[in-house]
Motif scaffolding. Structure first.
Motif, PDB file in Angstrom:
ATOM      1  N   VAL A 375       0.855  -1.184   0.000  1.00 53.51           N
ATOM      2  CA  VAL A 375       0.000   0.000   0.000  1.00 53.51           C
ATOM      3  C   VAL A 375       0.893   1.237   0.000  1.00 53.51           C
ATOM      4  O   VAL A 375       1.839   1.319   0.785  1.00 53.51           O
ATOM      5  CB  VAL A 375      -0.874   0.027   1.279  1.00 53.51           C
ATOM      6  CG1 VAL A 375      -1.636   1.339   1.394  1.00 53.51           C
ATOM      7  CG2 VAL A 375      -1.842  -1.145   1.288  1.00 53.51           C
ATOM      8  N   THR A 376       0.595   2.180  -0.889  1.00 54.90           N
ATOM      9  CA  THR A 376       1.318   3.457  -0.857  1.00 54.90           C
ATOM     10  C   THR A 376       0.297   4.573  -0.714  1.00 54.90           C
ATOM     11  O   THR A 376      -0.711   4.596  -1.433  1.00 54.90           O
ATOM     12  CB  THR A 376       2.142   3.653  -2.151  1.00 54.90           C
ATOM     13  OG1 THR A 376       2.998   2.534  -2.302  1.00 54.90           O
ATOM     14  CG2 THR A 376       2.985   4.926  -2.068  1.00 54.90           C
ATOM     15  N   LEU A 377       0.540   5.448   0.246  1.00 57.22           N
ATOM     16  CA  LEU A 377      -0.400   6.548   0.496  1.00 57.22           C
ATOM     17  C   LEU A 377       0.340   7.883   0.397  1.00 57.22           C
ATOM     18  O   LEU A 377       1.473   7.997   0.866  1.00 57.22           O
ATOM     19  CB  LEU A 377      -0.985   6.416   1.906  1.00 57.22           C
ATOM     20  CG  LEU A 377      -1.897   5.222   2.184  1.00 57.22           C
ATOM     21  CD1 LEU A 377      -2.186   5.131   3.673  1.00 57.22           C
ATOM     22  CD2 LEU A 377      -3.192   5.350   1.401  1.00 57.22           C
ATOM     23  N   LYS A 378      -0.349   8.869  -0.197  1.00 60.10           N
ATOM     24  CA  LYS A 378       0.243  10.215  -0.258  1.00 60.10           C
ATOM     25  C   LYS A 378      -0.044  10.940   1.039  1.00 60.10           C
ATOM     26  O   LYS A 378      -1.158  10.829   1.570  1.00 60.10           O
ATOM     27  CB  LYS A 378      -0.401  11.012  -1.392  1.00 60.10           C
ATOM     28  CG  LYS A 378       0.119  10.635  -2.737  1.00 60.10           C
ATOM     29  CD  LYS A 378      -0.377  11.648  -3.771  1.00 60.10           C
ATOM     30  CE  LYS A 378      -0.005  11.158  -5.150  1.00 60.10           C
ATOM     31  NZ  LYS A 378      -0.934  11.521  -6.182  1.00 60.10           N
ATOM     32  N   VAL A 379       0.926  11.672   1.576  1.00 62.48           N
ATOM     33  CA  VAL A 379       0.669  12.480   2.777  1.00 62.48           C
ATOM     34  C   VAL A 379       1.165  13.905   2.539  1.00 62.48           C
ATOM     35  O   VAL A 379       2.165  14.108   1.842  1.00 62.48           O
ATOM     36  CB  VAL A 379       1.347  11.894   4.053  1.00 62.48           C
ATOM     37  CG1 VAL A 379       0.518  10.813   4.678  1.00 62.48           C
ATOM     38  CG2 VAL A 379       2.741  11.406   3.793  1.00 62.48           C
ATOM     39  N   LYS A 380       0.445  14.847   3.143  1.00 62.95           N
ATOM     40  CA  LYS A 380       0.806  16.244   2.859  1.00 62.95           C
ATOM     41  C   LYS A 380       1.408  16.946   4.064  1.00 62.95           C
ATOM     42  O   LYS A 380       1.873  18.065   3.984  1.00 62.95           O
ATOM     43  CB  LYS A 380      -0.442  17.007   2.405  1.00 62.95           C
ATOM     44  CG  LYS A 380      -0.941  16.554   1.048  1.00 62.95           C
ATOM     45  CD  LYS A 380      -1.741  17.653   0.347  1.00 62.95           C
ATOM     46  CE  LYS A 380      -2.172  17.246  -1.029  1.00 62.95           C
ATOM     47  NZ  LYS A 380      -3.543  16.781  -1.099  1.00 62.95           N
ATOM     48  N   GLU A 381       1.344  16.249   5.232  1.00 60.72           N
ATOM     49  CA  GLU A 381       1.867  16.887   6.450  1.00 60.72           C
ATOM     50  C   GLU A 381       2.760  15.893   7.163  1.00 60.72           C
ATOM     51  O   GLU A 381       2.626  14.689   6.961  1.00 60.72           O
ATOM     52  CB  GLU A 381       0.704  17.231   7.385  1.00 60.72           C
ATOM     53  CG  GLU A 381      -0.127  18.403   6.924  1.00 60.72           C
ATOM     54  CD  GLU A 381      -1.285  18.640   7.878  1.00 60.72           C
ATOM     55  OE1 GLU A 381      -1.040  18.729   9.101  1.00 60.72           O
ATOM     56  OE2 GLU A 381      -2.424  18.706   7.398  1.00 60.72           O
TER      57      GLU A 381
END
Ligand code: FUL
Length: 456
Positions: A375-381
């Motif tokens: 699983v790859t998830l984008k994070v912004k913080e």
């Protein structure tokens, strides 16, 4: 919802949408819709592996956190293991209010409450027909009091699941240690479950301070439970519903399997080794997940002198990470005092603990559900923690995983672990300023299935 159900659900909703849009149903539309439905029906369900949890064990795992209440003559004597010869008059709560216990547990985010209906001293908190050492022999409320009934009423009023602890070891009952005791104890269990059940959990303590432990008839005791509370999860060192985690300090093994071999073992002195209780067994024959029991103060029963031992919020957070965060349920003991009320300091601590958890898990930065082993998830913080859940409906399969972060174009390992099970909470050593987080299951008994991945 499993991946399969989830996929089927998406396809069915798409189909519905498609049909709604085509108010004049064309043959083409109908065929396309049927084809979608057929695909959903034919997609294979995820592979199962090993023993599986029952529906009741699955529901129980979702409860995660509930209250333990130790209450009885020990509350007044200061003893932890009453001798069984206490005068029933010693049990004399001046302001018993079980609604206060239930409201507090609910507000603390707990999902149920378990009462010591009978501890090792044998005193029954309900007027049992099978003992002369009960609330009926006490001058408390002229022998008309009934704590189990009060708690039942309060749980019904607040729609709150209730469980019971009934100690097999009985230092009062004249038949204890004789052949008659097994039937007496089975009758006692049935009486509590019939009159005040059904219960979500039955707690059987393995403790016995006597030199000789009589041969208990466990199948008879289990029958008395299931006949009356068919959905109860039975706790003991060896289940069958859930198992003791091997310590009373609030932690499960970092590796923790929901599986255990129980053949030839019994609760108490014949229990499996502590390390096995603490970690489970990857190849254990039965599904018996861990439950972590720990008191909020140093003792299980109220004691006028131990308020200073009340655990801090930090202690409780550590316990949370090493119990619920390692795939167990947490049963936290908060003991009523001599008034029959939860002490104010303990209630306040519970609320502080709830606030600390809410604050820690306040900001979900990314999440997904029902995925395989990558699983790859984008994070912004910047993120500080990841919570993984395996879909245990299909068994416990995952043996090893890594969590990596993409920082300035480079993948770096943040944390790694072994088992996941119902839930694995992994705080990072420091906050990570990543653009992506990647979870990779590196070893698994069968096709891995992550029920959820959430980054905080
Ligand atoms: C132990 C008992 O001996 C303690 O008194 C307490 O009830 C704890 C939960 O289990 O084995």
């Amino acid at each position: 919802m499993s991946n399969f159900e989830f996929r089927a659900y998406c396809i069915i909703s798409k189909t519905k949408h498609h049909i709604m849009r085509n108010t004049r149903l064309s043959t083409e539309g109908i065929i396309a819709s049927l084809a979608l439905l057929l695909t959903a029906a034919c997609s294979p369900a995820p592979q199962t592996y090993g023993p599986l949890p029952t529906e009741d064990q699955l529901k129980w795992a979702d409860m995660e956190y509930y209250m333990f209440c130790h209450f009885g003559p020990n509350t007044f004597s200061g003893l932890q293991w009453g001798l069984g010869d206490e005068d029933p008059d010693i049990f004399n709560p001046s302001e018993l209010d079980c609604e206060q216990w239930v409201r507090t547990a609910k507000e603390a985010g707990m999902k149920g409450i378990i009462l010591t209906a009978k501890h090792h001293d044998g005193f029954c908190l309900w007027p049992s027909a099978y003992s002369d050492h009960t609330v009926a022999q006490s001058s408390w409320l002229d022998g008309k009091g009934d704590v189990v009934k009060e708690l039942r009423k309060a749980c019904d009023k607040y729609d709150f699941p209730m469980g019971v602890y009934i100690s097999p070891w009985d230092r009062n009952h004249p038949s204890y240690g004789t052949d008659e005791y097994n039937q007496v104890f089975a009758n006692t269990i049935a009486e509590v479950h019939q009159n005040y059940g059904p219960f979500f959990e039955q707690w059987f303590d393995g403790a016995n301070g006597g030199a000789h432990v009589p041969a208990y008839d466990w199948p008879l005791f289990h029958k008395a439970v299931y006949d009356n509370s068919p959905h109860a999860v039975i706790f003991s060192d060896v289940g069958p519903g859930c198992r003791w985690i091997g310590n009373e300090s609030g932690w499960a093994g970092e590796t923790n399997w929901c599986r255990l071999d129980v053949e030839g073992f019994e609760p108490g002195k014949n229990a499996p080794a502590t390390k096995i209780l603490n970690e489970g067994q990857p190849d254990g024959a039965e599904w018996i997940p861990g439950e972590v029991d720990v008191p909020i103060r140093a003792d299980w029963f109220y004691n006028t002198t131990n308020e200073s031992t009340l655990k801090s919020v930090d202690d409780l957070m550590d316990i949370w990470f090493s119990s619920v965060g390692r795939g167990c349920n947490l049963i936290l003991n908060v003991t009523p005092d001599q008034r029959g009320l939860l002490p104010q300091a303990d209630s306040i601590r519970l609320m502080e603990f709830k606030a600390a958890r809410d604050a820690y898990f306040a900001k979900k930065l990314a999440s997904c559900r029902n995925k395989g082993g990558n699983v790859t998830l984008k994070v912004k913080e910047p993120c500080k923690c990841i919570v993984l859940q395996e879909d245990i409906k299909y068994g416990q399969k995952i043996k090893a995983f890594t969590v990596e972060a993409l920082v300035a174009g480079e993948w770096q390992k943040v944390v790694e672990g072994t088992t996941i099970g119902h839930k694995r909470i992994l705080p990072f050593d420091a906050s990570v300023d990543a653009s992506k987080i990647r979870v990779t299951v590196t070893d698994s008994f069968a096709e891995p299935m992550l029920k959820s991945v959430t980054v905080y």
